[in-house]
Scaffold this motif. Structure first.
Motif, short mmCIF file in Angstrom:
data_model
loop_
_atom_site.label_atom_id
_atom_site.label_comp_id
_atom_site.label_asym_id
_atom_site.label_seq_id
_atom_site.Cartn_x
_atom_site.Cartn_y
_atom_site.Cartn_z
N CYS A 40 0.85 -1.19 0.00
CA CYS A 40 0.00 0.00 0.00
C CYS A 40 0.89 1.24 0.00
O CYS A 40 1.93 1.29 0.67
N TYR A 42 0.60 4.32 1.23
CA TYR A 42 0.79 5.24 2.36
C TYR A 42 1.26 4.50 3.61
O TYR A 42 1.28 5.05 4.70
N ASP A 43 1.65 3.28 3.47
CA ASP A 43 2.09 2.48 4.60
C ASP A 43 3.61 2.40 4.59
O ASP A 43 4.25 2.59 3.55
N THR A 44 4.18 2.15 5.75
CA THR A 44 5.60 1.84 5.83
C THR A 44 5.73 0.34 6.01
O THR A 44 5.15 -0.25 6.92
N PHE A 45 6.49 -0.27 5.10
CA PHE A 45 6.64 -1.73 5.10
C PHE A 45 7.92 -2.09 5.84
O PHE A 45 9.00 -1.64 5.47
N SER A 188 9.37 3.00 2.87
CA SER A 188 8.26 3.98 2.95
C SER A 188 8.23 4.79 1.67
O SER A 188 9.25 4.96 0.98
N THR A 197 -1.89 4.09 -4.11
CA THR A 197 -2.86 3.54 -3.18
C THR A 197 -4.20 3.41 -3.87
O THR A 197 -4.72 4.38 -4.44
N CYS A 292 -4.10 -1.88 2.31
CA CYS A 292 -3.90 -0.75 3.22
C CYS A 292 -4.64 -0.94 4.54
O CYS A 292 -4.93 0.02 5.25
N ASP A 293 -5.01 -2.22 4.82
CA ASP A 293 -5.71 -2.60 6.05
C ASP A 293 -7.06 -1.90 6.20
O ASP A 293 -7.55 -1.68 7.31
#
Length: 791
Positions: A40, A42-45, A188, A197, A292-293
Motif C-alpha cells: 500500500c 501510504y504504509d511503511t513496510f 516507505s 494507493t 492498506c488494512d
C-alpha cells in the motif's frame, strides 16, 4: 613484496564489482518476482530480516561493460499499481547503517514477472552504488542508474524519482548485498506525486450456492489480504439457524498474498429458499482487509437464493461390447456417490438370461459426485435379447440421490438395452493330412479366445478305424485370439481310413469361446482321411553278357502306390513300375527308387554289381630299347579273368599274369617296330584284346646330325640330339651366325624345324650346344658343333 597502492585499489574494486555469490539457500515467498509482496502506498513496510537467497543475474544496460555481475542477491520483491500518474519517491532505511542495499524498478504491465531477468526494456530506474546506509528515489537523486562501486567512492545512493504511468503495474526489487548479517530495513513512500494507493474500498459483491459441494462462493469487488481471512469461517454467518459455516478458503492464497473469491463450506446442504450471508469480525478480530488494512464493514451482506433441485433420470446407457460383464448408466444430473450401495443392490436387471449385480461404482470426483454409475455383473451377458435396468432401494436403506439431494424413487426410473445375437465358431477344415500324420491343424469359422483352448487337447476327441489319443493343443495367438488349433497325437497314424474330430467340454469347463464368449456347440464335428504308408524296397534280376548287361527291376505296388521314379547313377531315370535297365559299361551301379501313393512316399537305394566287367591293359618299361636292353611288361587288366595270352612279336608267348622280360634282336636298320598283344578271357567266356608297339634301335649313340632339310618331306626335317631319350637333364641350343639363339629345348623329344619367330631361317651353318647327363651312368657331357640347314 606488497602491491603498490594503485594496484591494491584496483584489486579491491574488482572484488566489490563481483556482486553475485554462489547459490547458498532456496528463496522464500516474496524473494522472487512471481511471489512479490503487494504493498500500500501510504504504509511503511517493515522487513525485520532478510533471509539468504541465491541471486539470479539481472540486466543493467547502462552499466554494461564495467565488469560487474548484477543480480537479485538476498532480495525482496514488491508489487504495486499506479492509480494516479506522477513521480514516485521512496526511502529504504536499513536497520544497520553499514548495510549496502541496491534496488531496481520495473514496469511489468502485460509482461510475465520473470521477464525481468531477460528483458532490459522493463527497467525504469535503479541504483547499484556500493555506498552504505539509506537509499531510494528522491528529488535530489541522480538522473542515471548508479553502477556498482566500492564504499570509499561514496557514490550517490539516491536516484531521481521516476514518473509512473496510470494503470501500469510495477515491481520494485531491493537487494541486500551485505552478506555479513541478515538485518532488515523499512520501506516507505513519499515525496512524489504519483498515487499507488487503490482508492476503491473493499466490499462484498455477490454470493452463489453450490449444492454438490455444500458451499457458497463469495465474490469481492477487489483483492484483499489472504492473511485477513479466518479459515474457520468465523468472518461470516448465515441468517438460518442450525446451518453453520465450518471453513473458509481463499481462492489463490496457496500461491499468493491476496484474494477476491472465497469458498465457504457449510455443515449441511441448503434446502430451497432465500438466504443472506453477513460479514462480521471473525476469530482473528477483523473482517477482510485490503493492502492498506481497510476493512469491509461488519454487517455488510449479500443475498442469494437456492432453487429446488432438478429431477434426475437415466439419460442413457453407454454402448456395450459383446458379452458385457458390466454396463455404465448415464444420469441427467450428477449422482451423490455416498448414496450408491457398493454391492449394487440399488439396481436389478431382468431379461432372457438371469444375471446378478455384484457391485456398483461411480467415478467420483473430489466433490464425491459423478453422472455415470458402473454396474458389475456376476456373469457375462451372452444370451441375445432385451434387458431392463430397474432402480430400487439398496441394502444401505436408500435409493440413489442427485448431488443436490433429489432421490430417485424405487421403480421410477428404468432403461432397456439390447444384446444382439452373436455367431459361434465351428470346425471348418483339417489341414494338412500328411503321411504318418501325428499332428493336424483344425481351422475354425471364427476366431476364438486362446485362453478358452484347453492346452491338454481335452476340448476334442478323434474317432475312426484306429484309436488316436490327443496329447496337447497349441494355438498361434494374436491379441489372445486364434482361428486355428494344432492337435498333437500320441503316435503317428499308419493306416488309411476316415476319421472325425469331435468338440466336447474340456477340462477347463468349456468348449471354445469366441471373442463374444459364444461357445462352440458340443458335438460339432469335421472329417479327415489318412493314407497307408508305403515301402520303396524293390527286387531285381541280372542278365550278364559280354557287351551289354540287363537289370530287370520290380516293385510290388503295395498300399496304393501309383507313382514310381527310378534313378540310375544320377544319369537317367524311368517312371515305369517294372523297368529294364541296359548297361554297356559294367561295374558297381547305384539304383534309387522313390514311390508315392499321392500322400505317403518312400525311397530306397541299392547297389547292383555287374561282375562281368573285363579290360585288357598293360604298359611296357621302356617302350624304346637300345641293343641288349630288356623290356618289362606290367599287367593292368581287370575283371573276373581266368586266362591270359601274351604275344611279344619276337617269337615268344606267355600265359602268365606277369610275363618274363623280353629282349629283341638288333635291327639292321636304325629302328625296328615290334607289336606286343595281350588277350584276356573272363569266367563267362568273354574276351578283350590290347596291342602296344615297342621300338628297338640298332644304336643308342647320342649325337647331333651334321645337317637337316626342313622341307616337310618326312625325311630329315628336324635338327635334334639323336637318342635323347637316354639322357636326363639335357639342354640343347641352336645359334645363327650372328650369335642369336634361334632354338632352345630341355625336352628329350624337342626338335628344331628351322623356323625362328615364325619365319623360315636361311640355309647355312648353325652352331649348336648340347649338355646332358647319361641316364644309365649318371655322367655329365657337354658337346658343341655345327649343323648345316639345307633348303
Amino acid at each position: 613484496m606488497p602491491l603498490p597502492s594503485r594496484q591494491f585499489l584496483l584489486l579491491i574494486i574488482v572484488l566489490m564489482l563481483f556482486r553475485c555469490v554462489p547459490a547458498q539457500a532456496q528463496c522464500a515467498t516474496g524473494q522472487t518476482p512471481s511471489t512479490a509482496f503487494p504493498i500500500c502506498g501510504y504504509d511503511t513496510f517493515h522487513m525485520a530480516t532478510v533471509p539468504a537467497c541465491s541471486g539470479r543475474n539481472l540486466p543493467v544496460p547502462t552499466c554494461a561493460g564495467d565488469g560487474a555481475a548484477y543480480g537479485d542477491l538476498n532480495a525482496f520483491w514488491y508489487k504495486f499499481t499506479c492509480y494516479t500518474a506522477g513521480t514516485l519517491g521512496f526511502l529504504i532505511d536499513p536497520v544497520e547503517a553499514t548495510d549496502d542495499y541496491d534496488w531496481q524498478l520495473y514496469d511489468i504491465t502485460g509482461a510475465n514477472p520473470d521477464d525481468v531477468y531477460t528483458n532490459p526494456a522493463l527497467i525504469v530506474t535503479g541504483n547499484w552504488a556500493g555506498t552504505y546506509d539509506k537509499t531510494g528515489a528522491s528529488a535530489t537523486g541522480v538522473t542515471h542508474i548508479e553502477c556498482a562501486s566500492i564504499p570509499s567512492d561514496n557514490r550517490p545512493t539516491f536516484s531521481s524519482m521516476p514518473t509512473l504511468i496510470q494503470g501500469h503495474i510495477y515491481l520494485l526489487m531491493i537487494s541486500h548485498f551485505t552478506v555479513t548479517n541478515q538485518s532488515g530495513y523499512s520501506l516507505s513512500f513519499g515525496g512524489g506525486t504519483a498515487g499507488i494507493t487503490d482508492p476503491l474500498l473493499p466490499h462484498l459483491a455477490n454470493g452463489e450456492y453450490y449444492c454438490n459441494t455444500q458451499t457458497v462462493r463469495l465474490k469481492l469487488n477487489k483483492k484483499v489480504k489472504c492473511s485477513s481471512l479466518a479459515t474457520d469461517g468465523s468472518d461470516f454467518t448465515l441468517n438460518t439457524p442450525g446451518i453453520n459455516i465450518v471453513s473458509a478458503t481463499g481462492i489463490g492464497c496457496n500461491n499468493g498474498f491476496d484474494l477476491d473469491s472465497i469458498v465457504l463450506t457449510l455443515n449441511q446442504r441448503l434446502p430451497p429458499g432465500n438466504y443472506s450471508l453477513v460479514i462480521q469480525n471473525g476469530s482473528d478480530a477483523n473482517t477482510l482487509l485490503d493492502y492498506c488494512d481497510r476493512d469491509i464493514p461488519a454487517g455488510e451482506h449479500v443475498d442469494f437464493s437456492v432453487s429446488a433441485p432438478a429431477l434426475v433420470y437415466i439419460d442413457s446407457i453407454k454402448p456395450l461390447p459383446c458379452a458385457p460383464d458390466s454396463l455404465q448408466i448415464v444420469f441427467t444430473q450428477p449422482i451423490d456417490c455416498a448414496t450408491i450401495a457398493a454391492d449394487g443392490s440399488d439396481f436389478t436387471i431382468t431379461g432372457p438370461m438371469p444375471v446378478g449385480i455384484i457391485g456398483a461404482k461411480g467415478s467420483c470426483t473430489s466433490n464425491n459426485t459423478d453422472n455415470t454409475i458402473t454396474l458389475y455383473f456376476d456373469k457375462r451377458l451372452t444370451t441375445a435379447g432385451t434387458y431392463t435396468v430397474v432402480i430400487g432401494t439398496g441394502t444401505d436403506g436408500n435409493g440413489i440421490s442427485s448431488q443436490c439431494g433429489q432421490y430417485i424413487l424405487a421403480g421410477d426410473n428404468t432403461r432397456s438395452f439390447i444384446i444382439p445375437p452373436q455367431p459361434v465358431s465351428l470346425l471348418k477344415r483339417v489341414t494338412p493330412v500328411t503321411c504318418r500324420v501325428q499332428k493336424i491343424r483344425v481351422a475354425l469359422t471364427r476366431k476364438v479366445q486362446c485362453g478358452s483352448v484347453a492346452t491338454n487337447g481335452s476340448d476334442f476327441t478323434i474317432t475312426g478305424p484306429t484309436t488316436i489319443t490327443i496329447t496337447r493343443a497349441e494355438s498361434i495367438c494374436s491379441n489372445n485370439l486364434t482361428d486355428s488349433i494344432d492337435l498333437y497325437f500320441n503316435a503317428p497314424v499308419l493306416t488309411a481310413g476316415a476319421y472325425q474330430v469331435n468338440v466336447q467340454t474340456g477340462t477347463d469347463g468349456n468348449t471354445l469361446l469366441t471373442e463374444c464368449w459364444q461357445e462352440t456347440p458340443v458335438g460339432n464335428t469335421i472329417r479327415f482321411a489318412t493314407s497307408d504308408t508305403v515301402n520303396a524296397n524293390f527286387t531285381y534280376q541280372l542278365f550278364l553278357h559280354c557287351t551289354i548287361d540287363s537289370v530287370v527291376l520290380s516293385h510290388n505296388g503295395a498300399n496304393g502306390v501309383n507313382q514310381w521314379n527310378w534313378y540310375y547313377d544320377g544319369n537317367d531315370s524311368s517312371k515305369l513300375q517294372n523297368p529294364v535297365k541296359v548297361y554297356k559299361v559294367f561295374g558297381t551301379k547305384n539304383i534309387k527308387l522313390v514311390v508315392s501313393n499321392g500322400v505317403c512316399s518312400d525311397s530306397s537305394t541299392r547297389q547292383v554289381v555287374l561282375t562281368n566287367v573285363l579290360k585288357a591293359a598293360f604298359s611296357i618299361q621302356p617302350d624304346t630299347l637300345c641293343p641288349n636292353d630288356q623290356a618289362l611288361y606290367i599287367n593292368e587288366s581287370y575283371g573276373n579273368i581266368i586266362r591270359y595270352e601274351w604275344t611279344f612279336g619276337n617269337g615268344n608267348i606267355s600265359a602268365q599274369h606277369t610275363p618274363p622280360g623280353q629282349t629283341y634282336a638288333v635291327p639292321t636298320v636304325r629302328e625296328q617296330l615290334y607289336y606286343v598283344k595281350l588277350v584276356v578271357q573272363s569266367e563267362v567266356n568273354c574276351y578283350d584284346t590290347v596291342i602296344h608297339p615297342i621300338h628297338v634301335l640298332n644304336s643308342c649313340y647320342i649325337a647331333v646330325p651334321t645337317g637337316f632339310t626342313p622341307n616337310n618331306d618326312g625325311l630329315n626335317d628336324y635338327l635334334y640330339p639323336l637318342n635323347g631319350f637316354t639322357t636326363s637333364q639335357m639342354d640343347f641350343k641352336v645359334f645363327n651366325r650372328l650369335g642369336q639363339m634361334v632354338f632352345h629345348t630341355t625336352r628329350p623329344d624337342g626338335k628344331w624345324n628351322g623356323v625362328f619367330n615364325g619365319e623360315a631361317q636361311p640355309p647355312g651353318a648353325y652352331v649348336w650346344m648340347f649338355s646332358y647327363t647319361e641316364a644309365k651312368s649318371g655322367k655329365h657331357f657337354f658337346l658343341k658343333g655345327t649343323s648345316v640347314l639345307i633348303r
